[in-house]
Design an enzyme around this catalytic site. Structure first.
Site: not given
Ligand code: AMP
Length: 418
Positions: A34, A376
């Site tokens: 990220r 995720g």
């Protein structure tokens, strides 16, 4: 305004990123994807001669807590950017305002976790469990009021606003949506990551090549129910995998041993099976499982039909027959969406199904399919198996991605486009 059109020279940019990265017990970052994903945006601003105030959340704190401090990622961010990033211990404090005001071109300030303040999400905290409806409403009103000041203060740090936090684009939070109204149309924009995400979603929504297959895995039906329902009107094949499997199996009368199951969602599972039939969607459920006698990588294991799991055993991955069924469907697809592992992929002995699904997606992609992986855990999967480069797009968004695919307008996107 697009980020490519904007010249940041001499400007201070408030950049909302999603640095909600996983940390181990020693606060080491276990997956920095990220952070890397936001680098093109941050580097473009610095290269133009701008300075940056970075806002992010980390985890789900209920107030300030060391465990959720963004100071844990400061050094790594400095390394990635090649700049000594400054830190403000409190995103609202005097220090933050002073440091933001003093930023010179090429400098970067990271603000402490925005969610240390209830105002970021705009949800009241600390309400007594037995609070009355009036008390709840009053608390909500109070936090919405103070949220305005919070948002205004964040906006006051900068001359322009860049939203590169796709992961939180589905939330109408202070820094992800509300802040945008303090900037005019020419000084607010998506970052590069957000632009890419929006394009990928558009492909799955508006440019569907069929068959379209969605693979929904993960632990619980309850967290994915709306998405599953919505996908039923879009996809040709819906593969149900992961822990959700056993709620369906039990609902249909199977024996699931001690497998994960949501007993209050059994009716819902049956409704979904019916809805899929009505809509002509091929709902693909597991037929066999890799079962274990404990929730552990070292447990004893065997394969068995998914509806005949003995007492004391639990399904922790799909079995070989299911793997064949799933991968055949995937390989024949032209649009693929993957969210959630087929099993407890954190345990090496239960990675086989998720890996096979990932490999089948890569093969389909080679044959011309568009594949989008999001959420995720599926991202962690493709990274763990080294498959990320073989899929069309790996999204950084979980909930945001799925809501976008449902066709919902995401507040973080709308706020820039308004
Ligand atoms: P989610 O966040 O809902 O996508 O769920 C991901 C999590 O589901 C992962 O941590 C997996 O370990 C877990 N999971 C997948 N399959 C199972 C299973 N059969 N039993 C328990 N947990 C599972």
């Amino acid at each position: 305004m697009t980020i490519d059109q904007f010249n940041f020279a001499g400007k201070k940019a408030f950049v909302r990123v999603d640095f909600n990265v996983p940390l181990d017990e020693n606060f080491n970052i276990t997956d920095d994807n990220r952070m890397r994903a936001a680098l093109p945006t941050l580097k473009k601003i610095l290269a133009d001669g701008g300075s940056i105030i970075i806002g992010s959340h980390l985890g789900r704190p209920k107030g300030p807590a060391d465990k959720f401090s963004l100071k844990h990622i400061l050094n790594h961010l400095s390394e990635l950017l090649g700049v000594d990033v400054q830190f403000a211990n409190d995103c609202m404090g005097e220090e933050a305002a002073v440091k933001a005001a003093a930023l010179q071109p090429g400098e970067v300030l990271l603000l402490e976790n925005l969610r240390f303040y209830a105002e970021e999400e705009g949800k009241p905290r600390g309400l007594a469990e037995d609070a009355t409806d009036e008390e709840k409403a009053a608390a909500k009103k109070a936090v919405k009021e103070s949220q305005k000041e919070f948002t205004k203060k964040l906006a006051s740090y900068a001359d322009c606003y860049v939203n590169d936090a796709f992961g939180t684009a589905h939330r109408a939070h202070a820094s992800t949506a509300l802040i945008a109204k303090y900037f005019d149309k020419d000084s607010k924009m998506f970052g590069y990551l957000m632009e890419k995400e929006v394009k990928a979603v558009d492909k799955v929504l508006n440019d569907i090549k069929r068959p379209f297959t969605a693979i929904m895995g993960g632990s619980k039906v309850s967290s994915k129910i709306e998405i599953i329902e919505n996908l039923l009107s879009k996809v040709d094949n819906l593969i149900i995998a992961g822990g959700m499997t056993y709620t369906f199996t039990k609902a249909m009368g199977g024996k699931i041993g001690i497998s994960i199951c949501e007993d209050d969602k059994l009716d819902l599972a049956l409704e979904l099976v019916e809805k899929a039939k009505e809509k002509g969607v091929n709902l693909v459920l597991a037929v066999d499982a890799k079962i274990a006698d404990a929730f552990s990588n070292d447990a004893n294991t065997k394969f068995c039909p998914v509806d005949q799991i003995p007492d004391g055993w639990e399904g922790l991955d799909i079995g070989p027959e299911t793997e064949k069924i799933f991968t055949d469907v995937i390989k024949n697809s032209k649009t693929i969406l993957w969210n959630g592992p087929t099993g407890v992929f954190e345990f090496e002995n239960f990675t086989h199904g998720s890996r096979a699904v990932g490999e089948a997606i890569v093969e389909a992609t080679k044959n011309g399919a568009f594949s989008l992986v999001g959420g995720g855990d599926s991202v962690a999967c493709v990274n763990k198996f080294g498959l990320a480069s073989g899929v069309s797009y790996v999204s950084t968004g979980g909930g945001a991605l799925l809501e976008a695919i449902e066709g919902k307008v995401l507040p973080g996107i709308a706020a820039i486009n308004e």
